[in-house]
Design a protein around this motif. Structure first.
Motif, PDB file in Angstrom:
ATOM      1  N   SER A  33     -41.333  20.150  24.748  1.00  0.00           N
ATOM      2  CA  SER A  33     -42.716  20.615  24.789  1.00  0.00           C
ATOM      3  C   SER A  33     -43.679  19.559  25.311  1.00  0.00           C
ATOM      4  N   TYR A  34     -43.154  18.407  25.699  1.00  0.00           N
ATOM      5  CA  TYR A  34     -43.977  17.310  26.171  1.00  0.00           C
ATOM      6  C   TYR A  34     -43.813  17.070  27.669  1.00  0.00           C
ATOM      7  N   PRO A  35     -44.911  16.833  28.369  1.00  0.00           N
ATOM      8  CA  PRO A  35     -44.760  16.218  29.691  1.00  0.00           C
ATOM      9  C   PRO A  35     -44.150  14.830  29.474  1.00  0.00           C
ATOM     10  N   MET A  36     -43.320  14.401  30.403  1.00  0.00           N
ATOM     11  CA  MET A  36     -42.669  13.099  30.278  1.00  0.00           C
ATOM     12  C   MET A  36     -42.977  12.261  31.508  1.00  0.00           C
ATOM     13  N   SER A  37     -43.100  10.966  31.294  1.00  0.00           N
ATOM     14  CA  SER A  37     -43.478  10.076  32.388  1.00  0.00           C
ATOM     15  C   SER A  37     -42.620   8.824  32.394  1.00  0.00           C
ATOM     16  N   TRP A  38     -42.550   8.226  33.562  1.00  0.00           N
ATOM     17  CA  TRP A  38     -42.003   6.871  33.716  1.00  0.00           C
ATOM     18  C   TRP A  38     -43.149   5.974  34.170  1.00  0.00           C
ATOM     19  N   TYR A  39     -43.253   4.843  33.513  1.00  0.00           N
ATOM     20  CA  TYR A  39     -44.189   3.796  33.885  1.00  0.00           C
ATOM     21  C   TYR A  39     -43.386   2.539  34.201  1.00  0.00           C
ATOM     22  N   ARG A  40     -44.028   1.598  34.846  1.00  0.00           N
ATOM     23  CA  ARG A  40     -43.401   0.302  35.065  1.00  0.00           C
ATOM     24  C   ARG A  40     -44.434  -0.806  34.966  1.00  0.00           C
ATOM     25  N   GLN A  41     -43.927  -1.974  34.614  1.00  0.00           N
ATOM     26  CA  GLN A  41     -44.792  -3.151  34.538  1.00  0.00           C
ATOM     27  C   GLN A  41     -44.060  -4.326  35.147  1.00  0.00           C
ATOM     28  N   ALA A  42     -44.606  -4.811  36.234  1.00  0.00           N
ATOM     29  CA  ALA A  42     -44.052  -5.970  36.911  1.00  0.00           C
ATOM     30  C   ALA A  42     -44.639  -7.239  36.295  1.00  0.00           C
ATOM     31  N   GLU A  55     -48.155   0.554  35.252  1.00  0.00           N
ATOM     32  CA  GLU A  55     -48.604   1.609  36.153  1.00  0.00           C
ATOM     33  C   GLU A  55     -47.722   2.838  36.028  1.00  0.00           C
ATOM     34  N   LEU A  56     -48.335   3.985  36.270  1.00  0.00           N
ATOM     35  CA  LEU A  56     -47.606   5.238  36.240  1.00  0.00           C
ATOM     36  C   LEU A  56     -46.761   5.372  37.503  1.00  0.00           C
ATOM     37  N   VAL A  57     -45.492   5.699  37.317  1.00  0.00           N
ATOM     38  CA  VAL A  57     -44.574   5.869  38.441  1.00  0.00           C
ATOM     39  C   VAL A  57     -44.375   7.348  38.759  1.00  0.00           C
ATOM     40  N   ALA A  58     -44.071   8.137  37.724  1.00  0.00           N
ATOM     41  CA  ALA A  58     -43.780   9.553  37.943  1.00  0.00           C
ATOM     42  C   ALA A  58     -43.992  10.312  36.650  1.00  0.00           C
ATOM     43  N   VAL A  59     -44.342  11.580  36.776  1.00  0.00           N
ATOM     44  CA  VAL A  59     -44.549  12.447  35.622  1.00  0.00           C
ATOM     45  C   VAL A  59     -43.931  13.803  35.921  1.00  0.00           C
ATOM     46  N   ILE A  60     -43.405  14.443  34.878  1.00  0.00           N
ATOM     47  CA  ILE A  60     -42.806  15.767  35.008  1.00  0.00           C
ATOM     48  C   ILE A  60     -43.333  16.653  33.893  1.00  0.00           C
ATOM     49  N   SER A  61     -43.608  17.893  34.222  1.00  0.00           N
ATOM     50  CA  SER A  61     -44.131  18.829  33.234  1.00  0.00           C
ATOM     51  C   SER A  61     -43.070  19.172  32.196  1.00  0.00           C
ATOM     52  N   SER A  62     -43.500  19.800  31.122  1.00  0.00           N
ATOM     53  CA  SER A  62     -42.588  20.072  30.012  1.00  0.00           C
ATOM     54  C   SER A  62     -41.413  20.958  30.431  1.00  0.00           C
ATOM     55  N   ALA A  63     -41.677  21.910  31.292  1.00  0.00           N
ATOM     56  CA  ALA A  63     -40.601  22.802  31.739  1.00  0.00           C
ATOM     57  C   ALA A  63     -39.877  22.261  32.965  1.00  0.00           C
ATOM     58  N   GLY A  64     -40.419  21.205  33.536  1.00  0.00           N
ATOM     59  CA  GLY A  64     -39.767  20.585  34.682  1.00  0.00           C
ATOM     60  C   GLY A  64     -40.184  21.131  36.028  1.00  0.00           C
ATOM     61  N   GLY A  65     -41.120  22.087  36.023  1.00  0.00           N
ATOM     62  CA  GLY A  65     -41.481  22.706  37.286  1.00  0.00           C
ATOM     63  C   GLY A  65     -42.486  21.920  38.105  1.00  0.00           C
ATOM     64  N   GLY A  66     -43.151  20.972  37.482  1.00  0.00           N
ATOM     65  CA  GLY A  66     -44.162  20.201  38.193  1.00  0.00           C
ATOM     66  C   GLY A  66     -43.900  18.719  38.088  1.00  0.00           C
ATOM     67  N   THR A  67     -44.031  18.024  39.208  1.00  0.00           N
ATOM     68  CA  THR A  67     -43.833  16.578  39.229  1.00  0.00           C
ATOM     69  C   THR A  67     -44.945  15.931  40.035  1.00  0.00           C
ATOM     70  N   ASN A  68     -45.162  14.652  39.756  1.00  0.00           N
ATOM     71  CA  ASN A  68     -46.137  13.884  40.519  1.00  0.00           C
ATOM     72  C   ASN A  68     -45.663  12.447  40.568  1.00  0.00           C
ATOM     73  N   TYR A  69     -45.993  11.760  41.654  1.00  0.00           N
ATOM     74  CA  TYR A  69     -45.482  10.414  41.873  1.00  0.00           C
ATOM     75  C   TYR A  69     -46.578   9.480  42.344  1.00  0.00           C
ATOM     76  N   ALA A  70     -46.406   8.219  42.028  1.00  0.00           N
ATOM     77  CA  ALA A  70     -47.246   7.196  42.621  1.00  0.00           C
ATOM     78  C   ALA A  70     -46.955   7.140  44.114  1.00  0.00           C
ATOM     79  N   ASP A  71     -47.983   6.843  44.894  1.00  0.00           N
ATOM     80  CA  ASP A  71     -47.797   6.791  46.341  1.00  0.00           C
ATOM     81  C   ASP A  71     -46.706   5.804  46.738  1.00  0.00           C
ATOM     82  N   SER A  72     -46.579   4.735  45.974  1.00  0.00           N
ATOM     83  CA  SER A  72     -45.637   3.670  46.325  1.00  0.00           C
ATOM     84  C   SER A  72     -44.175   4.096  46.191  1.00  0.00           C
ATOM     85  N   VAL A  73     -43.905   5.191  45.478  1.00  0.00           N
ATOM     86  CA  VAL A  73     -42.515   5.608  45.276  1.00  0.00           C
ATOM     87  C   VAL A  73     -42.216   6.983  45.853  1.00  0.00           C
TER      88      VAL A  73
END
Length: 115
Positions: free
Chosen positions: A30-39, A45-63
């Motif tokens: 039931s949660y959107p899930m995200s990957w972040y990274r820290q150099a 910084e936010l790298v990528a996010v996916i909606s709870s059902a998996g139908g929607g994704t978004n990415y940092a421009d760098s990846v």
């Protein structure tokens, strides 16, 4: 509540890694899930996010075009497939689940990309 990342390691530039985030103790599906990274020396910084059902994704421009986020709600697991890795992708990668007032973090997994 636990988020446990795995799959990090040392890889040469141009290589690939697949990170996993295993969730427990809450209804991950039931949660959107995200990957972040820290150099080193940089802010998280936010790298990528996916909606709870998996139908929607978004990415940092760098990846964009190199990384793919996915999830298997039956396994309570989120993935980050990382291709064409670059030295600037070197960072600790964190899994995050956030909704309303809930904000859960894993302890991170280190990805090191050598040139």
């Amino acid at each position: 509540v636990q988020l446990v990342e795995s799959g990090g390691g040392l890889v040469q530039a141009g290589g690939s890694l697949r990170l996993s985030c295993a969730a427990s103790g809450f209804t991950c599906s039931s949660y959107p899930m995200s990957w972040y990274r820290q150099a080193p020396g940089k802010e998280r910084e936010l790298v990528a996010v996916i909606s709870s059902a998996g139908g929607g994704t978004n990415y940092a421009d760098s990846v964009k075009g190199r990384f793919t986020i996915s999830r298997d709600n039956a396994k309570n697991t989120v993935y980050l497939q990382m291709n064409s890795l670059k030295p600037e992708d070197t960072a600790v990668y964190y899994c995050n689940a956030a909704k309303w007032t809930k904000d859960y973090w894993g302890k991170g997994t280190l990805v090191t990309v050598s040139s």
